[in-house]
Design an enzyme around this catalytic site. Structure first.
Site, short mmCIF file in Angstrom:
data_model
loop_
_atom_site.label_atom_id
_atom_site.label_comp_id
_atom_site.label_asym_id
_atom_site.label_seq_id
_atom_site.Cartn_x
_atom_site.Cartn_y
_atom_site.Cartn_z
N LEU A 116 0.86 -1.17 0.00
CA LEU A 116 0.00 0.00 0.00
C LEU A 116 0.91 1.23 0.00
O LEU A 116 1.98 1.21 0.61
CB LEU A 116 -0.90 0.04 1.24
N ASP A 117 0.48 2.29 -0.68
CA ASP A 117 1.25 3.53 -0.68
C ASP A 117 1.45 4.03 0.75
O ASP A 117 0.66 3.71 1.65
CB ASP A 117 0.54 4.60 -1.49
N ARG A 118 2.45 4.86 0.91
CA ARG A 118 2.77 5.38 2.24
C ARG A 118 1.57 6.07 2.89
O ARG A 118 1.34 5.93 4.09
CB ARG A 118 3.95 6.36 2.13
N THR A 120 -1.64 5.59 2.07
CA THR A 120 -2.85 4.77 1.99
C THR A 120 -2.98 3.91 3.24
O THR A 120 -1.99 3.34 3.70
CB THR A 120 -2.83 3.90 0.73
N HIS A 214 0.10 2.90 -7.66
CA HIS A 214 -0.79 4.06 -7.52
C HIS A 214 -2.04 3.95 -8.40
O HIS A 214 -2.59 4.96 -8.84
CB HIS A 214 -0.05 5.36 -7.88
#
Length: 266
Positions: A116-118, A120, A214
Site C-alpha cells: 500500500l502507498d505510504r 494509503t 498508484h
C-alpha cells in the site's frame, strides 16, 4: 504411516529456492536472487546454482549467516496499516515502515503480500509462506480489492461509466472497475474522513483486481478527481474488521482456507 512421516516424504528432497520460499526467507523469485548473490549456504557451503536440492530433515540452510527452517505451519496475519508507513520490512532512508507494526521477531520470515502507498491506509496481508504469496500476487489470480476514496468534487455518471468500461493509463489499459458513490452517513466514510466529508468533496468506492502502482489514484485522476485520502478494506476474501489502525491479528481458520483456495483457482 504417521502424519509427520508422510509430510517428510512429500518434501524430501526439495529445490533450495522452494525451501527458502516455504521457510519465509523470501518469495520464490526473491529466493533465487538470494542464491545467485551468494547469500545462501547449505551446511556451511555457499550454494548459487539454481535447482540445487536440500534435505530439510538433515541439511542446515542459512541466509546471511542466519538459519532458516520450515515452520510447522505458515503464519498469516492482517495489519490495519496507518498512514505514514512504507510497505517494506526495512528502509534505508529511515522512514517508518510496516515492519515495526507486525511481530517479525515472533515470526521470522514474515513479509507483506503486495503493498500500500505510504499515505494509503487499510488491510495489508503478511505471511511467512513465500510460495503462497507469489501465487496470490500473480496476475492469473484475480482477487477483488475494495478501496474507499475521498476525492475532490463529485463523480459524474460519465466518469463512473468510463471507469466501469475500463480506462487506459500511460502504462496500458485497466480492467473494468466496479464503482459506487458512498453516502456521507455510511460507516465506510470514517476511514477516509472521520470528521465528515469536507465541502466540495465526495467519497467513492472502487473494486479492482489489478495491483499496479498508484492505480486507484491514477484512475480517479484520469477522470478528473484527485484523491485526498485512500483506504483499502478488502483483499480477496479478507475483510478488514476488528483491527484498529496500527494493530494486527492472525487470520481465522475459515479466512485462511478461503484465501488459500484462491491460490488453487478454486
Amino acid at each position: 504411516m504417521s502424519k509427520q512421516a508422510s509430510q517428510e516424504e512429500r518434501i524430501v528432497p526439495m529445490r533450495l529456492q522452494k525451501y527458502l520460499a516455504r521457510a519465509g526467507a523470501a518469495s520464490r523469485r526473491g529466493s533465487e536472487n538470494l542464491m545467485t548473490a551468494g547469500r545462501v549456504r547449505v551446511n556451511g557451503v555457499v550454494v548459487t546454482e539454481l535447482g540445487s536440492k536440500v534435505d530439510p530433515t538433515v541439511d542446515v540452510v542459512t541466509v546471511d549467516g542466519r538459519e532458516v527452517r520450515l515452520a510447522d505451519e505458515a503464519v498469516y496475519i492482517i495489519l490495519n496499516k496507518p498512514a505514514g508507513y512504507v510497505t517494506t520490512m526495512s528502509d534505508p532512508a529511515g522512514r517508518p515502515c510496516v515492519a515495526s507494526l507486525v511481530p517479525k521477531d515472533q515470526y521470522p520470515g514474515l513479509f507483506p503480500v503486495g503493498r500500500l502507498d505510504r499515505d494509503t491506509t487499510g488491510i495489508l496481508l503478511f505471511t511467512t509462506d513465500g510460495e503462497a504469496a507469489q501465487r496470490l500476487l500473480h496476475p492469473s489470480f484475480e482477487k477483488d480489492k475494495h478501496y474507499v476514496a475521498l476525492v475532490e468534487g463529485s463523480l459524474s455518471r460519465a466518469a463512473i461509466d468510463r471507469l466501469e468500461r475500463g480506462i487506459t493509463l500511460d502504462d496500458g489499459p485497466c480492467a473494468p472497475a466496479k464503482v459506487e458513490r458512498i453516502e456521507a452517513n455510511s460507516p465506510l466514510v470514517s476511514a477516509v474522513c472521520p470528521r465528515g466529508v469536507p465541502k466540495g468533496c465526495s467519497v467513492v468506492g472502487l473494486t479492482i483486481h489489478e495491483g499496479r502502482k498508484h492505480q486507484v489514484k491514477r484512475m480517479l485522476s484520469e477522470v478528473g478527481h484527485e484523491v485526498i485520502a485512500l483506504h483499502r478494506d478488502t483483499f480477496g476474501p479478507l475483510v478488514l474488521k476488528d483491527v484498529k489502525p496500527g494493530k494486527w491479528r492472525q487470520l481465522t481458520a475459515d479466512e485462511r482456507k478461503r484465501l488459500l483456495a484462491q491460490t488453487k483457482g478454486e
